[in-house]
Design an enzyme around this catalytic site. Structure first.
Site, PDB file in Angstrom:
ATOM      1  N   HIS A   1       0.821  -1.215   0.000  1.00 21.55           N
ATOM      2  CA  HIS A   1       0.000   0.000   0.000  1.00 21.55           C
ATOM      3  C   HIS A   1       0.855   1.266   0.000  1.00 21.55           C
ATOM      4  O   HIS A   1       0.377   2.346   0.346  1.00 21.55           O
ATOM      5  CB  HIS A   1      -0.911   0.012   1.227  1.00 21.55           C
ATOM      6  CG  HIS A   1      -1.715  -1.229   1.382  1.00 21.55           C
ATOM      7  ND1 HIS A   1      -2.582  -1.662   0.414  1.00 21.55           N
ATOM      8  CD2 HIS A   1      -1.770  -2.153   2.379  1.00 21.55           C
ATOM      9  CE1 HIS A   1      -3.151  -2.795   0.810  1.00 21.55           C
ATOM     10  NE2 HIS A   1      -2.673  -3.113   1.993  1.00 21.55           N
TER      11      HIS A   1
ATOM     12  N   HIS B   1      -7.166  -4.831  -1.136  1.00 21.47           N
ATOM     13  CA  HIS B   1      -6.528  -6.120  -1.425  1.00 21.47           C
ATOM     14  C   HIS B   1      -7.297  -6.829  -2.533  1.00 21.47           C
ATOM     15  O   HIS B   1      -7.264  -8.048  -2.632  1.00 21.47           O
ATOM     16  CB  HIS B   1      -6.480  -6.999  -0.185  1.00 21.47           C
ATOM     17  CG  HIS B   1      -6.018  -6.277   1.041  1.00 21.47           C
ATOM     18  ND1 HIS B   1      -6.890  -5.732   1.955  1.00 21.47           N
ATOM     19  CD2 HIS B   1      -4.774  -5.984   1.469  1.00 21.47           C
ATOM     20  CE1 HIS B   1      -6.183  -5.138   2.914  1.00 21.47           C
ATOM     21  NE2 HIS B   1      -4.907  -5.275   2.638  1.00 21.47           N
TER      22      HIS B   1
END
Lengths: 330, 330
Positions: free
Chosen positions: A58, A220
């Site tokens: 991320h 995700h």
């Protein structure tokens, strides 16, 4: 899978090495862990430490927000995988200087469990720890890795607000009250144009057609709530602001902060165009925009897409958002 | 073509709107132009103004570097298209406060021609103007839009060094000397994993196979010098640092600044892994790394790939690279 890596098993270790070697003026690493902490920790003795973290993939979250006025340490797990409790515990010990440590946790079952275990381990060593679980993604209830709502880009606003408060001297109880107060005012929703590939998996978590988008995808690749043909930016804004407004039930004159977040592969050009449409729409709703930020801050590897976070703010919160901050990525 | 836009004809105008509305504390726009300038221009009265610009599609370049200690204004052309002379002239007039204006131009035939025309227009109005043409890309001689070598990510180092010098009070002649001195010490080379699509064109400028890369591609998709199968990061670093070393002919103890630049769609994770390998390789060569920066700063829309810039520096230059700067993107 076309990625600039060496061994897929070592991506996080090599990334953290590269990160810390690139920014030694900001970050140090606890050797052989995924924990990075402020190079100048000694300057914040007596302040509450703020720790966040989660799976890697991320970037620049979370390590990019370690620095003056934001996080004291970040814990980098394997890609899309919670960091272990002992790594989180190491981070807590590192940044505690007696005033305790506040944990900012994104709402994924693994993260919540491991951060709570680390909290227990710390409390057994008489370190005071409090925490908040951020669940800003309004797209869906429950998800692949989550009970309730997922924690996504709005977490960065939490980092910023709490980091500023800690820098101004708030104690652990005050930080907890602040976190609980702002939590319901931070809400996010995303749209994806393509999926991302975890290096060790080697193929995309999901695929979309040549001309297809999916609303509400998680960071995700968790499923969203609807697929359809690609729409112009203005139509995407109608959909996403519409969903957010259903939750907030905004009234004219409400003050908001806005984060337009690229998911990884989406050019800044598109993010700015989208922000322009968002600001038009918020003006139509009669909202007062007090703070804006645009960039790929909470990414999902090379996913293409955008998330939109709205944060209903008071003047005091805006002050925290504007508080002087020195990190790699804010 | 899957992009978050409205009408392909309006992408730059809407982008500039979104940009200026997102960051009013940094930027203002000359109405109906692609010129953005420092919101606080009045604070730098008497300093030489620094203007750069070029085609759009390279965000955050150039507008993201407008601010204290870097650029005074940026001129945003259409996507991959030089800004017009009259727009550049508007920018020059806007930032001149009597000390003159210095232009940082990337070496593309259209940019060079249009910036020179603007310079002539300004001189006819008795504004003193000097300029530098940055040609840091060592990949190829001559190219689709260039005589000689292309100007790419190393241009950002030029912005930083000159911006710091101007902020410290350098006059126009001193800036010109400094620019000419550092120019041959900034060199860049790239590797692409995928092409980019100009919105008005609608299809990628080039395509690569599932497992194929191309060395030396330009920031508008100009051809590079070799295609081959994807290599591990370490092998890419061997190739790119090898090419740069052929040019620099480094000696042990030479001091360098390093910029690892994502081309748009490449995750920061990969950029940090690549930087880690670069730093290992530079250590093997006995070089002393004095400054490092990683990020997607000179992009090519959604191209995947990385460029590596090495900048042979003196202590004085390092001081300029570290000089306090307040922009959206540095």
């Amino acid at each position: 899978m076309k990625k600039i890596i060496n061994d897929p098993k070592n991506v996080v270790d090599e990334m953290v090495q590269g990160l810390v070697r690139s920014y030694p003026e900001y970050l140090e690493r606890i050797p052989e862990t995924g924990v990075v902490y402020r190079h100048d920790l000694k300057n914040i003795q007596g302040q509450v430490g703020i720790v966040s973290g989660g799976g890697s993939g991320h970037e620049p979250t979370h390590a990019g927000f370690v620095g003056d006025g934001m996080l004291s340490a970040a814990v980098c797990g394997e890609v899309f995988t919670s960091p272990t409790p002992d790594q989180i515990f190491e981070a807590i010990k590192k940044v505690d200087s007696g005033a305790g440590v506040f944990l900012v946790i994104k709402n994924y079952s693994g993260d919540v469990m491991n951060f709570e275990m680390a909290q227990d381990m710390a409390e057994m060593e008489d370190i005071k720890v409090k925490s908040i679980v951020v669940d800003d993604d309004i797209a869906v209830e429950n998800s692949t890795y989550t009970q309730g709502r997922r924690g996504v880009a709005g977490t960065i606003f939490m980092h910023k607000v709490l980091g500023a408060a800690a820098a101004k001297g708030a104690n652990l109880d005050e930080l907890e009250q602040l976190a609980q107060k702002v939590l319901p005012n931070i809400k996010t929703i995303a749209v994806a144009l393509s999926g991302a590939t975890v290096p060790e998996v080697g193929k995309p978590g999901f695929t979309l057609g040549e001309d297809e988008i999916e609303y509400g995808v998680g960071i995700h690749g968790e499923p969203g709530y609807r697929r359809e043909k690609l729409q112009p930016s203005k139509a995407l804004v109608e959909e996403l602001v519409g969903k957010l407004n259903q939750e907030f039930k905004f009234e004219k004159g409400d003050q908001v902060a806005v984060l337009v977040n690229g998911m990884g592969a989406t050019p800044l050009m598109e993010q700015y165009i989208f922000m322009n449409d968002v600001l038009n729409k918020l003006a139509d709703l009669g909202l007062e925009v007090k703070f804006t930020k645009v960039g790929s801050l909470m990414t999902s590897l090379e996913m293409a897409g955008i998330s939109l976070t709205l944060f209903k703010v008071s003047d005091e919160i805006v002050e925290n958002l504007n508080y002087a901050t020195d990190t790699i990525a804010w």
